[in-house]
Write an enzyme that holds these catalytic residues in place. Structure first.
Site, mmCIF file in Angstrom:
data_model
loop_
_atom_site.group_PDB
_atom_site.id
_atom_site.type_symbol
_atom_site.label_atom_id
_atom_site.label_comp_id
_atom_site.label_asym_id
_atom_site.label_seq_id
_atom_site.Cartn_x
_atom_site.Cartn_y
_atom_site.Cartn_z
ATOM 1 N N ASP A 19 0.821 -1.207 0.000
ATOM 2 C CA ASP A 19 0.000 0.000 0.000
ATOM 3 C C ASP A 19 0.860 1.263 0.000
ATOM 4 O O ASP A 19 1.922 1.297 0.628
ATOM 5 C CB ASP A 19 -0.902 -0.015 1.237
ATOM 6 N N ASN A 67 -10.407 -2.509 -6.436
ATOM 7 C CA ASN A 67 -9.536 -1.615 -7.201
ATOM 8 C C ASN A 67 -10.066 -1.281 -8.597
ATOM 9 O O ASN A 67 -9.544 -0.387 -9.272
ATOM 10 C CB ASN A 67 -8.125 -2.210 -7.324
#
Length: 239
Positions: A19, A67
């Site tokens: 991340d 996503n």
């Protein structure tokens, strides 16, 4: 290795939520895909370091089911990076001998990338020293639902008996079937949540959250996470 250093051995299975690529790029006035490219290089570095440490399984969150909400340009950039990496894997497979597995629903992935995923898995299936698991179009809840459907189909076909269902038997229907649960899950970037990652497998994992963006994550950060893991008292519900 001396007896006093045995406790410093790395976990057998480490999972990482990679991340912070977008924020890394924004801080430098760069497009988000530049952050993903930098993150891909960090993955290569950390994967190689895990291998030198003796980590048996490395699972990374490459692209989640959520996503798809991102821009098409960013999605295309991430998928292109995955394609490039898998081509490298196939090129160097005989030398590196790393087993590749892909967790997730590949039906939504474009045929070219899906074929590369399948080819990398098939050709590396015989390697058993190190295994890298890529979570691609992956969501923990989605994985469980797909496993339930597969198990129900097996029951209907007479291959399974509901009265004999156990956690261990059901786990074999997950994408991670046959892979031990991760002892350590690391999330860089300062965020402190699981984000639909390894929902079933993480029930007794140790979590280490780190305030460093993924492209800046270094072997020394991994060392620090492993050291923190060894400071934990893992009781698994006992005393």
């Amino acid at each position: 290795m001396s007896e006093e250093n045995v406790s410093l051995l790395p976990p057998k299975h480490i999972a990482i939520i990679m991340d912070g690529n977008g924020r890394w790029a924004e801080k430098r006035g760069l497009p988000k895909n530049a952050g993903h490219a930098a993150g891909a290089e960090t993955f290569r570095k950390i994967a190689n370091y895990c291998r030198t440490l003796g980590v048996k399984y490395l699972t990374v969150y490459a692209f989640s089911t959520e996503n798809w909400k991102r821009s098409q340009d960013e999605i295309s950039g991430i998928m292109l990076l995955m394609e490039r990496y898998l081509r490298e894997v196939l090129r160097d497979m005989d030398k590196n001998r790393v087993r590749i597995c892909v967790f997730g629903d590949l039906t939504r992935i474009k045929p070219k990338l899906r074929k590369l995923c399948e080819e990398a898995q098939e050709k590396s299936a015989g390697y058993d020293d190190v295994q890298v698991n890529f979570c691609l179009n992956y969501g923990g809840r989605d994985e469980i639902i797909r496993a339930v459907k597969a198990y129900c189909a097996a029951v209907q076909a007479g291959r399974e008996d509901v009265s004999e269902l156990t956690e261990e038997k059901f786990a074999n229907y997950l994408d991670s079937g046959g892979v031990p649960d991760p002892e350590l899950i690391i999330r860089p970037s300062g965020e402190m949540r699981l984000s639909n990652f390894l929902t079933w497998q993480s029930v007794y994992s140790e979590f280490v959250y780190m305030d460093v963006l993924w492209p800046d994550f270094s072997p020394s950060d991994l060392d620090a996470a492993i050291a923190e893991y060894h400071r934990r008292n893992r009781r698994f519900g006992g005393r």
